[in-house]
Write a protein that holds these residues in place. Structure first.
Motif, PDB file in Angstrom:
ATOM      1  N   CYS A  68      69.763 113.889  43.415  1.00 49.58           N
ATOM      2  CA  CYS A  68      68.910 113.808  42.233  1.00 49.58           C
ATOM      3  C   CYS A  68      69.684 113.213  41.056  1.00 49.58           C
ATOM      4  O   CYS A  68      70.832 113.609  40.806  1.00 49.58           O
ATOM      5  N   GLY A  69      69.053 112.279  40.351  1.00 46.77           N
ATOM      6  CA  GLY A  69      69.700 111.670  39.194  1.00 46.77           C
ATOM      7  C   GLY A  69      69.637 112.557  37.968  1.00 46.77           C
ATOM      8  O   GLY A  69      70.663 112.957  37.414  1.00 46.77           O
ATOM      9  N   ILE A  70      68.426 112.881  37.521  1.00 52.91           N
ATOM     10  CA  ILE A  70      68.206 113.775  36.379  1.00 52.91           C
ATOM     11  C   ILE A  70      67.314 114.909  36.848  1.00 52.91           C
ATOM     12  O   ILE A  70      66.230 114.679  37.379  1.00 52.91           O
ATOM     13  N   ALA A  71      67.762 116.142  36.643  1.00 54.66           N
ATOM     14  CA  ALA A  71      67.011 117.316  37.079  1.00 54.66           C
ATOM     15  C   ALA A  71      66.734 118.206  35.881  1.00 54.66           C
ATOM     16  O   ALA A  71      67.623 118.445  35.057  1.00 54.66           O
ATOM     17  N   GLY A  72      65.496 118.699  35.786  1.00 56.96           N
ATOM     18  CA  GLY A  72      65.149 119.590  34.693  1.00 56.96           C
ATOM     19  C   GLY A  72      64.081 120.575  35.110  1.00 56.96           C
ATOM     20  O   GLY A  72      63.013 120.189  35.571  1.00 56.96           O
ATOM     21  N   LEU A  73      64.356 121.847  34.945  1.00 59.50           N
ATOM     22  CA  LEU A  73      63.416 122.910  35.303  1.00 59.50           C
ATOM     23  C   LEU A  73      62.980 123.635  34.031  1.00 59.50           C
ATOM     24  O   LEU A  73      63.823 124.092  33.246  1.00 59.50           O
ATOM     25  N   PHE A  74      61.671 123.709  33.805  1.00 59.15           N
ATOM     26  CA  PHE A  74      61.092 124.355  32.617  1.00 59.15           C
ATOM     27  C   PHE A  74      61.567 123.700  31.321  1.00 59.15           C
ATOM     28  O   PHE A  74      61.642 124.356  30.279  1.00 59.15           O
ATOM     29  N   ALA A  75      61.904 122.430  31.379  1.00 57.20           N
ATOM     30  CA  ALA A  75      62.413 121.734  30.191  1.00 57.20           C
ATOM     31  C   ALA A  75      61.260 121.033  29.489  1.00 57.20           C
ATOM     32  O   ALA A  75      60.571 120.202  30.077  1.00 57.20           O
ATOM     33  N   THR A  76      61.050 121.353  28.225  1.00 62.23           N
ATOM     34  CA  THR A  76      59.967 120.760  27.454  1.00 62.23           C
ATOM     35  C   THR A  76      60.521 119.794  26.417  1.00 62.23           C
ATOM     36  O   THR A  76      61.713 119.819  26.082  1.00 62.23           O
ATOM     37  N   HIS A  77      59.648 118.922  25.915  1.00 61.80           N
ATOM     38  CA  HIS A  77      59.996 117.978  24.848  1.00 61.80           C
ATOM     39  C   HIS A  77      61.214 117.132  25.214  1.00 61.80           C
ATOM     40  O   HIS A  77      62.114 116.917  24.395  1.00 61.80           O
ATOM     41  N   LEU A  78      61.253 116.627  26.441  1.00 66.30           N
ATOM     42  CA  LEU A  78      62.361 115.774  26.865  1.00 66.30           C
ATOM     43  C   LEU A  78      62.073 114.326  26.483  1.00 66.30           C
ATOM     44  O   LEU A  78      60.958 113.836  26.625  1.00 66.30           O
ATOM     45  N   LEU A  79      63.112 113.639  26.029  1.00 64.16           N
ATOM     46  CA  LEU A  79      63.054 112.199  25.792  1.00 64.16           C
ATOM     47  C   LEU A  79      64.042 111.537  26.745  1.00 64.16           C
ATOM     48  O   LEU A  79      65.257 111.745  26.640  1.00 64.16           O
ATOM     49  N   ILE A  80      63.517 110.772  27.704  1.00 66.15           N
ATOM     50  CA  ILE A  80      64.356 110.071  28.682  1.00 66.15           C
ATOM     51  C   ILE A  80      64.028 108.598  28.547  1.00 66.15           C
ATOM     52  O   ILE A  80      62.960 108.143  28.976  1.00 66.15           O
ATOM     53  N   GLU A  81      64.925 107.814  27.938  1.00 70.22           N
ATOM     54  CA  GLU A  81      64.586 106.437  27.610  1.00 70.22           C
ATOM     55  C   GLU A  81      65.763 105.489  27.813  1.00 70.22           C
ATOM     56  O   GLU A  81      66.920 105.847  27.638  1.00 70.22           O
ATOM     57  N   ASP A  82      65.423 104.268  28.250  1.00 64.50           N
ATOM     58  CA  ASP A  82      66.365 103.149  28.326  1.00 64.50           C
ATOM     59  C   ASP A  82      67.527 103.401  29.281  1.00 64.50           C
ATOM     60  O   ASP A  82      68.645 102.922  29.068  1.00 64.50           O
ATOM     61  N   ASN A  83      67.273 104.144  30.348  1.00 63.60           N
ATOM     62  CA  ASN A  83      68.299 104.414  31.348  1.00 63.60           C
ATOM     63  C   ASN A  83      68.109 103.535  32.578  1.00 63.60           C
ATOM     64  O   ASN A  83      67.015 103.033  32.843  1.00 63.60           O
ATOM     65  N   VAL A  84      69.185 103.358  33.338  1.00 64.89           N
ATOM     66  CA  VAL A  84      69.139 102.711  34.646  1.00 64.89           C
ATOM     67  C   VAL A  84      69.568 103.753  35.678  1.00 64.89           C
ATOM     68  O   VAL A  84      70.653 104.333  35.561  1.00 64.89           O
ATOM     69  N   ILE A  85      68.707 103.993  36.659  1.00 67.80           N
ATOM     70  CA  ILE A  85      69.009 104.978  37.702  1.00 67.80           C
ATOM     71  C   ILE A  85      68.844 104.286  39.044  1.00 67.80           C
ATOM     72  O   ILE A  85      67.732 103.892  39.410  1.00 67.80           O
ATOM     73  N   GLU A  86      69.930 104.115  39.773  1.00 64.32           N
ATOM     74  CA  GLU A  86      69.842 103.347  41.017  1.00 64.32           C
ATOM     75  C   GLU A  86      70.675 103.976  42.122  1.00 64.32           C
ATOM     76  O   GLU A  86      71.680 104.635  41.881  1.00 64.32           O
ATOM     77  N   GLY A  87      70.206 103.769  43.345  1.00 65.50           N
ATOM     78  CA  GLY A  87      70.947 104.236  44.521  1.00 65.50           C
ATOM     79  C   GLY A  87      70.854 105.724  44.763  1.00 65.50           C
ATOM     80  O   GLY A  87      71.669 106.277  45.518  1.00 65.50           O
ATOM     81  N   THR A  88      69.859 106.393  44.180  1.00 64.61           N
ATOM     82  CA  THR A  88      69.714 107.841  44.370  1.00 64.61           C
ATOM     83  C   THR A  88      69.238 108.154  45.792  1.00 64.61           C
ATOM     84  O   THR A  88      68.412 107.436  46.346  1.00 64.61           O
TER      85      THR A  88
END
Length: 647
Positions: free
Chosen positions: A318-338
């Protein structure tokens, strides 16, 4: 006003960051001739390790880290108190925080069978397999070569469907010149695979074979010795910023728990910016509650964190994992080869995997070459999230690109994305052969084949607008109800009230849209190079498989929809989408082409009614207020460079 930040319920995403003025500075420079953890951390007398500064940093402190490789785990002792009094860890130059150690003492591996059979196998005589005895001095309470990947929550694994090999592999990895070797389960398997390694039962000795049977003395060999790179030891540290660090080789385990190379460890209001995470064995970054087994404390806040401008490469599960996480800002990332661990049936695999995400904004990210996992998985109870202007490219053996699971309340908006090439994950040998007319009168399609751009499972009110969806093995949108997944006072999911508005569906293998019932909406969509009954309603039985005129006649869907036949191509090297006339014309009876009103030239595509939720296109150009083109661009013709694309 930032129109890409308007959430589906009409409110704007809450941007809480401010210009923090730091009142104290600590300096770390491992290459400075006078560096010492006994220093005062001034610029003239810097600390040697980042972790020393992390023990002394208080709210309002910025830790400035000079270029170098720091083979340590950083464990902040405190967090900040508010947006004006954060603690910041910032790289000055190329700063690598490595969970591995370089080793140089090797000896020839002997005493183990190189063949699967007893006796001498002449074909293995020339192979060069080496060994390294792990030094106890490199480990501090955690030996990843003694721990298997999955130790904690194994309740969801369906053992009868699962190859447990990678789950039971050791967490420790071996790297040659920065590239991970492949772990094998038995010693003799190294004879069949170069760049592989094997761990003895007691976790004290590693055996490995390099490409071309090379001598490890001629290469840089590193082995993982630490679980994480940057992570508090105690939970709930808040208002921490991590900027520009390169974190690599973390020996994290398979989630859950979700423990990343960079970990917020249940804290809130973190900013993880311009970082890189390379070759994390399990999870790269975690921003949530870690697992669902923790006690819930009164007034507990999880989330409100930012992941921006990061590059995540080769996360095992898993690249980014979040459980019960609110108001997340995930922007302008590169996620490859997961996904190289092949743990998709652990149900925690994905480039991004969030549970119960509320009021989140996921925008302008590039997902590439995700293997046997989703690009994005929102699992249960997700409300008022916007997924906009992302590129979801090349899902390898991928069941679906975007998975929205068991979400019954609120709306989630998926707009202005490009979803391209979803291979599907299934066994081709199980696809039934239907020679002649044997399959003509079946009532249901065989469910062996998958490969969906967007999959809604027991999810109501999905809003999907102005996306370009192409080259999916099965379908662009696929949904099914999940009636009996109920807990406490929850009801089952119906997969109703979806709105599929002004999208382009291109050359999907089985269908463009598969609705579970007719209690959904499709309008203004453009169907390009779609054949057969590509518009479907599954219930009540029998399933109906329609083309656009029948879709309009029998259900009243897509009354302003359009059919077309031309080429849409993606130049991945340069980040350009091109729309051009196609030389190859479809084979059909002349009256069928006429009945379908198949438009052969892109310039013949007409405008459709504007959608109130999507006012700008994928490049943030403003759309007209009344008549717009389907898809993610203001205009349809020609070449469309993708703003901010990173090859």
């Amino acid at each position: 006003m930032d129109l890409t930040a308007i959430l589906p319920e009409g409110n704007s995403f809450h941007f809480w960051e401010t210009n923090c003025t730091y009142s104290r500075f600590l300096y770390v420079d491992g290459n400075h001739p006078n560096a010492s953890d006994d220093n005062d951390g001034s610029e003239a007398a810097p600390f040697k390790t980042i972790n020393r500064a992390a023990q002394l940093a208080v709210p309002g402190t910025k830790v400035l880290i000079q270029a170098g490789t720091y083979r340590e785990s950083v464990h902040p002792a405190q967090g900040g108190t508010d947006p004006e009094h954060m603690i910041c860890y910032e790289a000055v130059g190329e700063v690598i925080v490595s969970a591995s150690e370089e080793v140089t003492d090797f000896f020839p591996s002997t005493g183990w069978r190189r063949s699967a059979n007893f006796g001498v196998d002449e074909s293995t005589a020339g192979l060069k397999i080496w060994a390294h005895a792990l030094s106890p001095d490199m480990f501090r309470g955690y030996n990843p070569f003694n721990a298997v990947n999955i130790l904690h929550d194994r309740l969801f694994i369906e053992y009868d469907k699962t190859d447990m090999t990678t789950y039971l592999n050791r967490r420790g990895c071996v790297f040659c010149d920065g590239v991970a070797l492949t772990q094998v389960a038995l010693y003799h398997q190294m004879s069949q695979q170069e760049n592989s390694y094997w761990v003895e039962a007691n976790g004290q000795t590693v055996h490995f074979r390099l490409k071309g049977d090379a001598d490890p003395a001629d290469h840089k060999i590193e082995i993982t010795v630490r679980e994480q790179c940057f992570a508090p030891v105690i939970p709930f540290l808040n208002y921490i910023k991590v900027k520009g660090l390169i974190c690599e080789h973390a020996a994290t385990g398979a989630p859950v728990p979700q423990r990343g190379a960079i970990s917020c460890f249940r804290g809130h209001h973190w900013v993880i910016e311009d970082c890189q995470v390379n070759w994390s064995n399990g999870v790269a970054i975690d921003v949530g509650n870690e697992c669902w087994h923790h006690e819930h404390t009164p007034n507990e806040i999880i989330g409100h964190s930012v992941i921006r401008g990061c590059t995540i490469r080769d996360a095992g599960v898993c690249g980014i994992a979040g459980l019960f996480a609110t108001h997340l800002l995930i922007e302008d990332n590169v996620i490859e080869g997961t996904g190289w661990q092949k743990m998709e049936l652990s149900w925690e695999a994905g480039a991004i995997k969030l549970h119960n995400s509320v009021d989140g904004l996921i925008r302008r990210n590039i997902f590439r070459n995700t293997f046997r996992a989703d690009h994005l998985w929102l699992d249960c109870g997700n409300e008022n999230n916007r997924i906009t202007s992302n590129l979801f490219l090349n899902g390898i053996e991928q069941r679906e690109a975007i998975f929205i699971e068991c979400t019954r309340d609120g709306i989630n908006l998926i707009d202005n994305n490009i979803i391209w090439n979803v291979e599907g994950r299934f066994d081709p040998k199980k696809v039934p052969v239907e020679p002649g007319s044997s399959g003509w009168y079946k009532l249901r399609e065989d469910d062996t084949v998958n490969g969906y751009a967007i999959y809604g499972e027991g999810t109501d009110r999905l809003y999907i607008a102005h996306n370009l969806i192409g080259n999916c093995r099965h379908s662009g949108y696929y949904a099914k109800p999940v009636g009996f997944r109920m807990h406490s006072f929850e009801r089952g999911g119906t997969s109703r009230k979806a709105k599929i508005i002004n999208n382009i569906f291109y050359d999907c293998g089985e269908a463009a849209i598969v609705f579970p019932t007719d209690d959904n909406t499709a309008e203004g969509n453009l169907y390009v190079k779609m054949r057969g009954g590509y518009l479907r309603v599954m219930y009540p039985a029998p399933e109906t498989c329609l083309h656009l005129p029948a879709w309009q006649e029998f259900y009243g869907f897509d009354m302003n929809g359009q059919n077309a036949w031309f080429n849409i191509d993606l130049d991945e090297e340069n980040g350009v989408i091109s729309v051009q006339e196609c030389d190859e014309k479809p084979f059909s009876m002349p009256q069928q082409i006429q009945r379908l009103n198949l438009k052969m030239q892109p310039e013949l595509i007409g405008t459709v009614a504007a959608d109130i939720h999507v006012n700008v296109d994928v490049n943030e150009e403003t759309r007209a207020e009344d008549a717009v083109f389907p898809g993610p661009f203001v205009t349809l013709l020609g070449d469309h460079p993708l703003k901010g694309y990173k090859p």
